[in-house]
Design a protein around this motif. Sequence first.
Motif, PDB file in Angstrom:
ATOM      1  N   ILE A 271       0.842  -1.200   0.000  1.00 13.00           N
ATOM      2  CA  ILE A 271       0.000   0.000   0.000  1.00 13.00           C
ATOM      3  C   ILE A 271       0.874   1.245   0.000  1.00 13.00           C
ATOM      4  O   ILE A 271       0.617   2.214  -0.733  1.00 13.00           O
ATOM      5  CB  ILE A 271      -0.938  -0.011   1.222  1.00 13.00           C
ATOM      6  N   ALA A 272       1.933   1.235   0.811  1.00  7.41           N
ATOM      7  CA  ALA A 272       2.827   2.395   0.875  1.00  7.41           C
ATOM      8  C   ALA A 272       3.489   2.652  -0.469  1.00  7.41           C
ATOM      9  O   ALA A 272       3.559   3.792  -0.936  1.00  7.41           O
ATOM     10  CB  ALA A 272       3.884   2.173   1.954  1.00  7.41           C
ATOM     11  N   ALA A 273       3.972   1.586  -1.121  1.00  7.23           N
ATOM     12  CA  ALA A 273       4.654   1.753  -2.406  1.00  7.23           C
ATOM     13  C   ALA A 273       3.708   2.300  -3.464  1.00  7.23           C
ATOM     14  O   ALA A 273       4.073   3.180  -4.260  1.00  7.23           O
ATOM     15  CB  ALA A 273       5.239   0.418  -2.856  1.00  7.23           C
ATOM     16  N   ARG A 274       2.476   1.814  -3.481  1.00 13.28           N
ATOM     17  CA  ARG A 274       1.513   2.282  -4.482  1.00 13.28           C
ATOM     18  C   ARG A 274       1.090   3.724  -4.213  1.00 13.28           C
ATOM     19  O   ARG A 274       0.920   4.519  -5.140  1.00 13.28           O
ATOM     20  CB  ARG A 274       0.296   1.361  -4.508  1.00 13.28           C
ATOM     21  N   TYR A 275       0.947   4.063  -2.942  1.00 13.95           N
ATOM     22  CA  TYR A 275       0.617   5.451  -2.596  1.00 13.95           C
ATOM     23  C   TYR A 275       1.737   6.389  -3.009  1.00 13.95           C
ATOM     24  O   TYR A 275       1.496   7.453  -3.605  1.00 13.95           O
ATOM     25  CB  TYR A 275       0.356   5.560  -1.094  1.00 13.95           C
ATOM     26  N   MET A 276       2.974   6.003  -2.718  1.00 21.53           N
ATOM     27  CA  MET A 276       4.102   6.849  -3.074  1.00 21.53           C
ATOM     28  C   MET A 276       4.239   6.977  -4.586  1.00 21.53           C
ATOM     29  O   MET A 276       4.616   8.026  -5.112  1.00 21.53           O
ATOM     30  CB  MET A 276       5.389   6.290  -2.475  1.00 21.53           C
ATOM     31  N   SER A 277       3.904   5.919  -5.309  1.00 22.08           N
ATOM     32  CA  SER A 277       3.965   5.964  -6.771  1.00 22.08           C
ATOM     33  C   SER A 277       2.956   6.952  -7.337  1.00 22.08           C
ATOM     34  O   SER A 277       3.283   7.774  -8.206  1.00 22.08           O
ATOM     35  CB  SER A 277       3.714   4.572  -7.347  1.00 22.08           C
ATOM     36  N   ILE A 278       1.701   6.891  -6.846  1.00 26.23           N
ATOM     37  CA  ILE A 278       0.672   7.830  -7.323  1.00 26.23           C
ATOM     38  C   ILE A 278       1.065   9.257  -6.983  1.00 26.23           C
ATOM     39  O   ILE A 278       0.944  10.173  -7.803  1.00 26.23           O
ATOM     40  CB  ILE A 278      -0.700   7.476  -6.708  1.00 26.23           C
ATOM     41  N   THR A 279       1.570   9.455  -5.769  1.00 24.17           N
ATOM     42  CA  THR A 279       1.981  10.800  -5.350  1.00 24.17           C
ATOM     43  C   THR A 279       3.120  11.317  -6.221  1.00 24.17           C
ATOM     44  O   THR A 279       3.123  12.480  -6.638  1.00 24.17           O
ATOM     45  CB  THR A 279       2.410  10.780  -3.872  1.00 24.17           C
ATOM     46  N   GLY A 280       4.094  10.447  -6.518  1.00 25.21           N
ATOM     47  CA  GLY A 280       5.221  10.858  -7.354  1.00 25.21           C
ATOM     48  C   GLY A 280       4.790  11.206  -8.771  1.00 25.21           C
ATOM     49  O   GLY A 280       5.263  12.187  -9.356  1.00 25.21           O
ATOM     50  N   ARG A 281       3.895  10.401  -9.333  1.00 24.53           N
ATOM     51  CA  ARG A 281       3.393  10.687 -10.680  1.00 24.53           C
ATOM     52  C   ARG A 281       2.602  11.987 -10.704  1.00 24.53           C
ATOM     53  O   ARG A 281       2.708  12.768 -11.661  1.00 24.53           O
ATOM     54  CB  ARG A 281       2.516   9.518 -11.158  1.00 24.53           C
ATOM     55  N   LEU A 282       1.824  12.227  -9.662  1.00 22.49           N
ATOM     56  CA  LEU A 282       1.059  13.472  -9.585  1.00 22.49           C
ATOM     57  C   LEU A 282       1.994  14.668  -9.507  1.00 22.49           C
ATOM     58  O   LEU A 282       1.803  15.678 -10.213  1.00 22.49           O
ATOM     59  CB  LEU A 282       0.137  13.435  -8.364  1.00 22.49           C
ATOM     60  N   ARG A 283       3.008  14.558  -8.680  1.00 20.89           N
ATOM     61  CA  ARG A 283       3.952  15.671  -8.537  1.00 20.89           C
ATOM     62  C   ARG A 283       4.660  15.969  -9.852  1.00 20.89           C
ATOM     63  O   ARG A 283       4.835  17.135 -10.240  1.00 20.89           O
ATOM     64  CB  ARG A 283       4.964  15.356  -7.446  1.00 20.89           C
ATOM     65  N   ALA A 284       5.080  14.906 -10.563  1.00 18.64           N
ATOM     66  CA  ALA A 284       5.769  15.111 -11.839  1.00 18.64           C
ATOM     67  C   ALA A 284       4.873  15.814 -12.842  1.00 18.64           C
ATOM     68  O   ALA A 284       5.316  16.728 -13.560  1.00 18.64           O
ATOM     69  CB  ALA A 284       6.225  13.757 -12.395  1.00 18.64           C
ATOM     70  N   ASP A 285       3.605  15.435 -12.901  1.00 20.54           N
ATOM     71  CA  ASP A 285       2.677  16.069 -13.845  1.00 20.54           C
ATOM     72  C   ASP A 285       2.376  17.510 -13.450  1.00 20.54           C
ATOM     73  O   ASP A 285       2.202  18.380 -14.310  1.00 20.54           O
ATOM     74  CB  ASP A 285       1.385  15.259 -13.934  1.00 20.54           C
ATOM     75  N   ILE A 286       2.292  17.759 -12.145  1.00 15.08           N
ATOM     76  CA  ILE A 286       2.070  19.131 -11.676  1.00 15.08           C
ATOM     77  C   ILE A 286       3.199  20.044 -12.149  1.00 15.08           C
ATOM     78  O   ILE A 286       2.971  21.147 -12.659  1.00 15.08           O
ATOM     79  CB  ILE A 286       1.972  19.148 -10.131  1.00 15.08           C
ATOM     80  N   TRP A 313      -6.824  20.815  -3.126  1.00 14.61           N
ATOM     81  CA  TRP A 313      -6.297  19.784  -2.237  1.00 14.61           C
ATOM     82  C   TRP A 313      -6.579  18.422  -2.860  1.00 14.61           C
ATOM     83  O   TRP A 313      -7.726  18.080  -3.116  1.00 14.61           O
ATOM     84  CB  TRP A 313      -6.935  19.871  -0.851  1.00 14.61           C
ATOM     85  N   ALA A 314      -5.522  17.658  -3.126  1.00 18.62           N
ATOM     86  CA  ALA A 314      -5.643  16.356  -3.771  1.00 18.62           C
ATOM     87  C   ALA A 314      -5.419  15.238  -2.756  1.00 18.62           C
ATOM     88  O   ALA A 314      -4.507  15.316  -1.925  1.00 18.62           O
ATOM     89  CB  ALA A 314      -4.645  16.234  -4.920  1.00 18.62           C
ATOM     90  N   TYR A 315      -6.236  14.206  -2.851  1.00 19.82           N
ATOM     91  CA  TYR A 315      -6.142  13.047  -1.964  1.00 19.82           C
ATOM     92  C   TYR A 315      -5.862  11.791  -2.790  1.00 19.82           C
ATOM     93  O   TYR A 315      -6.788  11.202  -3.353  1.00 19.82           O
ATOM     94  CB  TYR A 315      -7.450  12.864  -1.187  1.00 19.82           C
ATOM     95  N   PRO A 316      -4.606  11.374  -2.919  1.00 19.35           N
ATOM     96  CA  PRO A 316      -4.312  10.128  -3.633  1.00 19.35           C
ATOM     97  C   PRO A 316      -4.851   8.920  -2.857  1.00 19.35           C
ATOM     98  O   PRO A 316      -4.711   8.855  -1.628  1.00 19.35           O
ATOM     99  CB  PRO A 316      -2.783  10.085  -3.681  1.00 19.35           C
ATOM    100  N   VAL A 317      -5.458   7.982  -3.573  1.00 23.95           N
ATOM    101  CA  VAL A 317      -5.954   6.767  -2.930  1.00 23.95           C
ATOM    102  C   VAL A 317      -5.425   5.557  -3.685  1.00 23.95           C
ATOM    103  O   VAL A 317      -5.168   5.618  -4.886  1.00 23.95           O
ATOM    104  CB  VAL A 317      -7.494   6.716  -2.865  1.00 23.95           C
ATOM    105  N   VAL A 318      -5.289   4.454  -2.972  1.00 20.73           N
ATOM    106  CA  VAL A 318      -4.811   3.197  -3.536  1.00 20.73           C
ATOM    107  C   VAL A 318      -6.001   2.272  -3.748  1.00 20.73           C
ATOM    108  O   VAL A 318      -6.854   2.142  -2.870  1.00 20.73           O
ATOM    109  CB  VAL A 318      -3.780   2.536  -2.598  1.00 20.73           C
TER     110      VAL A 318
END
Length: 386
Positions: A271-286, A313-318
Motif C-alpha cells: 500500500i505504501a509503495a503504491r501510494y508513493m507511486s501515485i503521489t510521485g506521478r502526480l507531482r511530476a505532472d504538476i 487539495w488532492a487526496y491520492p488513494v490506492v
Amino acid sequence: MGIYELAILGSVSPEQRQRLTHVLEQMVSEFGLSIDDEVKIYDSETSVDRNRSSAFAAVYFGGEDHADIEAASLAFSESIPIIPVVNSFDQFSTHIPDFLRATNGYCLKKEDPEMIELAAIMLECVGLLHRQRRVFISYRRTESREAALQMHDLLTSRGFDVFLDTHDIRPGDPFQDVLWHRLCDSDVLVMLDTPTYFESRWTREEIGRARAKEIHVLRVVWPDHEPNKMTDLAETIYLDHKDLVSVSGPIINGKVDEIALKVESVRSRSIAARYMSITGRLRADIEKIGARFEGVGAHRAIAIKLIDDRKIWAYPVVGVPTAETLNDIANKARLADQKEIPVLVYDDIGIREAWSAHLQWLEDNIKAVRGLKITQAGWMLAAWEG
C-alpha cells in the motif's frame, strides 16, 4: 504536531512497547513518514497533550490492575478508537475495563511476537492503511487447487477479503474483466509458485499485471522447483516436502500460519509503495504544466497551486474508489477546514468500464468531491475549472 497520533496504554511491558513502536516505525517509514515528526506515539502521561485535530487511535493492553484507566477513559469519552488487547480471550471480561468490553478486542498471537498485525490495525484506525484488507490468490488449478482453497478460507477467517477465481465471480459476469478489476483492488498477490505456473497464459498475465500496478507479490515456492527470474524481487516463502499434505496441498498448519502473517507485513509495504507511486506521478505532472506542489497537509492531502494561483487539495488513494471513499475524503476535507472541493486522485488502469461509469455518475451528481485519474492528471489540471 503529528499528522497521525497513536497511544499505547494499559498493562504493557517495556519490551512490548519497544517492539510495537519499532514495527510502527518500520511501517510508517514506507510512506516517507517518521516517528516523532509526522507520527506521534504517546503513553498515558503524554496522551493528554495530543493534537485534537489529528487522526488518533490507541491500544489498551489488558491486565488485572487495569492500568492507565484514566487516560483510556478520557480517550473513550472523546470517541477515540481504542483496541483492547489480551493474551487470551478468556481474560477479556476481567483484564479489560468495563467501558471497553463492548469493543471488539485483539488477542496477541505467539506466531507474531513483533505484533505486526496489531500495528497494521492501529494504522488502519488512523487511516494510513485502508480497512479493506484485500488479497488475490494466483495459482494453477491443476497443481495447487487444495492449497489455494485452504489459503482462501484461512485468510478470510482472519479478516481479509480474498479473491479466488472459483469463488468470487458471479455467473453471467465477464470473467476476465472482473478478475482484472479485483486484482487492481488488491493489496497483495499471493502466488502459489508451482513447477508449471508460468506455462499458463493467465497466471503469467496475473503476475505481470500485478507488477505493472506495483502490487507486491508474496511467492510461495513448491519443493524441488526452480523459481522463475521474473519474480526474483518478490517476498518469498519456500516449502519443503514435509510442509505439504499432498502435492497440491493443503499446507501444514504451522507453515500456512507463517504465510498468513507474511501477507500482513507485505500488505503494508505494498500500500505504501503504491501510494508513493501515485503521489510521485502526480507531482511530476504538476511540475510539467507549471503548477506547484506546495506540501502535504492533514490526512495526507496534497496542496497544489495551479498556474492561475488557485489552490486545490488532492487526496491520492490506492485501489478502486467507491462511494465510501468519496464520503471519507469529503469528511477529511471538512475536518481540515479546507474551503475548496477536495480532489480524489486514483489509478484507473484495469478498472472495469461499468465501474468507471459509476464513478463518473457519482462525480456528476455528488458535488462534494471531484475525481482525477492519475493517467490524465497533467492534462486535466492544466485546464481545471472551478
